[in-house]
Write a protein that holds these residues in place. Structure first.
Motif, PDB file in Angstrom:
ATOM      1  N   TYR A   1       4.651  -1.007   3.304  1.00 19.95           N
ATOM      2  CA  TYR A   1       4.315   0.389   3.028  1.00 19.95           C
ATOM      3  C   TYR A   1       5.506   1.114   2.436  1.00 19.95           C
ATOM      4  O   TYR A   1       6.615   1.012   2.946  1.00 19.95           O
ATOM      5  CB  TYR A   1       3.866   1.091   4.313  1.00 19.95           C
ATOM      6  N   ILE A   2       5.253   1.848   1.359  1.00 17.76           N
ATOM      7  CA  ILE A   2       6.260   2.724   0.762  1.00 17.76           C
ATOM      8  C   ILE A   2       5.780   4.143   0.996  1.00 17.76           C
ATOM      9  O   ILE A   2       4.644   4.475   0.675  1.00 17.76           O
ATOM     10  CB  ILE A   2       6.415   2.463  -0.741  1.00 17.76           C
TER      11      ILE A   2
ATOM     12  N   ALA B   1      -2.222   5.829  -4.642  1.00 23.92           N
ATOM     13  CA  ALA B   1      -1.584   6.263  -3.401  1.00 23.92           C
ATOM     14  C   ALA B   1      -2.576   7.021  -2.529  1.00 23.92           C
ATOM     15  O   ALA B   1      -3.475   7.688  -3.022  1.00 23.92           O
ATOM     16  CB  ALA B   1      -0.390   7.168  -3.711  1.00 23.92           C
ATOM     17  N   LEU B   2      -2.395   6.887  -1.239  1.00 24.74           N
ATOM     18  CA  LEU B   2      -3.188   7.625  -0.268  1.00 24.74           C
ATOM     19  C   LEU B   2      -2.418   8.862   0.137  1.00 24.74           C
ATOM     20  O   LEU B   2      -1.205   8.824   0.253  1.00 24.74           O
ATOM     21  CB  LEU B   2      -3.424   6.767   0.977  1.00 24.74           C
ATOM     22  N   ASN B   3      -3.105   9.938   0.392  1.00 27.71           N
ATOM     23  CA  ASN B   3      -2.444  11.144   0.874  1.00 27.71           C
ATOM     24  C   ASN B   3      -2.710  11.289   2.359  1.00 27.71           C
ATOM     25  O   ASN B   3      -3.828  11.583   2.772  1.00 27.71           O
ATOM     26  CB  ASN B   3      -2.948  12.378   0.130  1.00 27.71           C
ATOM     27  N   ILE B   4      -1.690  11.049   3.144  1.00 25.59           N
ATOM     28  CA  ILE B   4      -1.805  11.165   4.596  1.00 25.59           C
ATOM     29  C   ILE B   4      -0.779  12.190   5.053  1.00 25.59           C
ATOM     30  O   ILE B   4       0.426  11.912   5.041  1.00 25.59           O
ATOM     31  CB  ILE B   4      -1.564   9.819   5.295  1.00 25.59           C
ATOM     32  N   PRO B   5      -1.210  13.383   5.416  1.00 28.01           N
ATOM     33  CA  PRO B   5      -0.243  14.379   5.889  1.00 28.01           C
ATOM     34  C   PRO B   5       0.548  13.853   7.083  1.00 28.01           C
ATOM     35  O   PRO B   5       0.007  13.181   7.962  1.00 28.01           O
ATOM     36  CB  PRO B   5      -1.122  15.571   6.277  1.00 28.01           C
ATOM     37  N   ILE B   6       1.823  14.141   7.089  1.00 23.59           N
ATOM     38  CA  ILE B   6       2.727  13.624   8.131  1.00 23.59           C
ATOM     39  C   ILE B   6       2.247  14.026   9.523  1.00 23.59           C
ATOM     40  O   ILE B   6       2.434  13.290  10.481  1.00 23.59           O
ATOM     41  CB  ILE B   6       4.175  14.080   7.846  1.00 23.59           C
ATOM     42  N   GLU B   7       1.566  15.161   9.616  1.00 27.28           N
ATOM     43  CA  GLU B   7       1.110  15.648  10.917  1.00 27.28           C
ATOM     44  C   GLU B   7       0.061  14.738  11.560  1.00 27.28           C
ATOM     45  O   GLU B   7      -0.115  14.770  12.777  1.00 27.28           O
ATOM     46  CB  GLU B   7       0.525  17.061  10.783  1.00 27.28           C
TER      47      GLU B   7
ATOM     48  N   LEU C   1      -0.155  11.266  10.721  1.00 22.84           N
ATOM     49  CA  LEU C   1       0.215   9.864  10.523  1.00 22.84           C
ATOM     50  C   LEU C   1       0.132   9.057  11.816  1.00 22.84           C
ATOM     51  O   LEU C   1      -0.352   7.920  11.818  1.00 22.84           O
ATOM     52  CB  LEU C   1       1.625   9.754   9.936  1.00 22.84           C
ATOM     53  N   ARG C   2       0.590   9.621  12.916  1.00 21.88           N
ATOM     54  CA  ARG C   2       0.563   8.884  14.195  1.00 21.88           C
ATOM     55  C   ARG C   2      -0.848   8.425  14.547  1.00 21.88           C
ATOM     56  O   ARG C   2      -1.048   7.341  15.052  1.00 21.88           O
ATOM     57  CB  ARG C   2       1.123   9.752  15.311  1.00 21.88           C
ATOM     58  N   GLU C   3      -1.833   9.283  14.282  1.00 22.06           N
ATOM     59  CA  GLU C   3      -3.232   8.934  14.574  1.00 22.06           C
ATOM     60  C   GLU C   3      -3.754   7.879  13.603  1.00 22.06           C
ATOM     61  O   GLU C   3      -4.443   6.947  14.001  1.00 22.06           O
ATOM     62  CB  GLU C   3      -4.120  10.171  14.440  1.00 22.06           C
ATOM     63  N   LYS C   4      -3.454   8.034  12.327  1.00 18.63           N
ATOM     64  CA  LYS C   4      -4.024   7.184  11.287  1.00 18.63           C
ATOM     65  C   LYS C   4      -3.413   5.788  11.225  1.00 18.63           C
ATOM     66  O   LYS C   4      -4.086   4.839  10.838  1.00 18.63           O
ATOM     67  CB  LYS C   4      -3.851   7.846   9.914  1.00 18.63           C
ATOM     68  N   CYS C   5      -2.142   5.640  11.578  1.00 22.29           N
ATOM     69  CA  CYS C   5      -1.479   4.354  11.354  1.00 22.29           C
ATOM     70  C   CYS C   5      -2.009   3.229  12.242  1.00 22.29           C
ATOM     71  O   CYS C   5      -1.817   2.057  11.919  1.00 22.29           O
ATOM     72  CB  CYS C   5       0.035   4.476  11.475  1.00 22.29           C
ATOM     73  N   SER C   6      -2.704   3.531  13.297  1.00 22.31           N
ATOM     74  CA  SER C   6      -3.254   2.467  14.138  1.00 22.31           C
ATOM     75  C   SER C   6      -4.258   1.612  13.374  1.00 22.31           C
ATOM     76  O   SER C   6      -4.469   0.451  13.708  1.00 22.31           O
ATOM     77  CB  SER C   6      -3.896   3.049  15.397  1.00 22.31           C
ATOM     78  N   GLY C   7      -4.847   2.141  12.314  1.00 18.92           N
ATOM     79  CA  GLY C   7      -5.803   1.386  11.511  1.00 18.92           C
ATOM     80  C   GLY C   7      -5.186   0.694  10.306  1.00 18.92           C
ATOM     81  O   GLY C   7      -5.891   0.051   9.540  1.00 18.92           O
ATOM     82  N   PHE C   8      -3.873   0.798  10.123  1.00 14.93           N
ATOM     83  CA  PHE C   8      -3.205   0.176   8.980  1.00 14.93           C
ATOM     84  C   PHE C   8      -3.092  -1.332   9.164  1.00 14.93           C
ATOM     85  O   PHE C   8      -2.996  -1.835  10.282  1.00 14.93           O
ATOM     86  CB  PHE C   8      -1.805   0.743   8.794  1.00 14.93           C
ATOM     87  N   ASP C   9      -3.033  -2.044   8.064  1.00 18.67           N
ATOM     88  CA  ASP C   9      -2.874  -3.494   8.046  1.00 18.67           C
ATOM     89  C   ASP C   9      -1.391  -3.836   8.239  1.00 18.67           C
ATOM     90  O   ASP C   9      -0.559  -3.512   7.392  1.00 18.67           O
ATOM     91  CB  ASP C   9      -3.377  -4.033   6.698  1.00 18.67           C
ATOM     92  N   ARG C  10      -1.057  -4.485   9.334  1.00 15.55           N
ATOM     93  CA  ARG C  10       0.344  -4.807   9.632  1.00 15.55           C
ATOM     94  C   ARG C  10       0.917  -5.898   8.739  1.00 15.55           C
ATOM     95  O   ARG C  10       2.119  -6.120   8.721  1.00 15.55           O
ATOM     96  CB  ARG C  10       0.499  -5.194  11.091  1.00 15.55           C
TER      97      ARG C  10
ATOM     98  N   VAL D   1       0.892  -1.151   0.000  1.00 21.31           N
ATOM     99  CA  VAL D   1       0.000   0.000   0.000  1.00 21.31           C
ATOM    100  C   VAL D   1       0.925   1.194   0.000  1.00 21.31           C
ATOM    101  O   VAL D   1       1.857   1.268   0.794  1.00 21.31           O
ATOM    102  CB  VAL D   1      -0.899   0.010   1.258  1.00 21.31           C
ATOM    103  N   CYS D   2       0.705   2.110  -0.884  1.00 15.05           N
ATOM    104  CA  CYS D   2       1.602   3.255  -1.003  1.00 15.05           C
ATOM    105  C   CYS D   2       0.979   4.451  -0.314  1.00 15.05           C
ATOM    106  O   CYS D   2      -0.115   4.871  -0.654  1.00 15.05           O
ATOM    107  CB  CYS D   2       1.839   3.553  -2.478  1.00 15.05           C
ATOM    108  N   ASN D   3       1.648   4.968   0.653  1.00 16.05           N
ATOM    109  CA  ASN D   3       1.181   6.141   1.386  1.00 16.05           C
ATOM    110  C   ASN D   3       2.088   7.310   1.067  1.00 16.05           C
ATOM    111  O   ASN D   3       3.297   7.156   1.016  1.00 16.05           O
ATOM    112  CB  ASN D   3       1.242   5.893   2.893  1.00 16.05           C
TER     113      ASN D   3
END
Length: 107
Positions: free
Chosen positions: A57-58, A36-42, A44-53, A18-20
């Motif tokens: 990720y690139i 690609a998904l656009n996830i602002p770096i600010e 990322l800490r909040e959003k990554c908890s829902g990512f598939d481990r 998955v390309c972020n």
């Protein structure tokens, strides 16, 4: 999505990932890798908890700076992540483009 990874120190190879990306919204609209998904770096800490481990990720941005920070943050949280060398210009595959290369801030 299957993406072909290319960079100055890597032979091309196909990986499942998955390309972020960590662009400012106007940068993303101007040019990005398809899918690609656009996830602002600010945020990322909040959003990554829902990512598939189980996925790789690139991360990338225009010039590596935010992409490298994004890969570091994901790796430090146990994800398989790396930064695309050279940012979006290091990608040799197709790109989605949405403008004429000139950013015009909205008033």
């Amino acid at each position: 999505a299957a993406l072909q990874e290319k960079g100055p120190y890597h032979a091309p190879r196909v990986i499942q990932t998955v390309c972020n990306i960590f662009f400012r919204p106007a940068e993303y609209e101007e040019e990005h890798i398809p899918g690609a998904l656009n996830i602002p770096i600010e945020i990322l800490r909040e959003k990554c908890s829902g990512f598939d481990r189980s996925k790789k990720y690139i991360t990338y941005c225009l010039n590596d700076s935010r992409g490298m920070v994004g890969a570091f943050l994901l790796k430090s949280r146990g994800f398989d992540a790396k930064c695309l060398r050279g940012g979006v210009s290091g990608w040799e595959g197709p790109l989605v483009t949405g403008g004429d290369g000139v950013h015009r801030p909205q008033k």
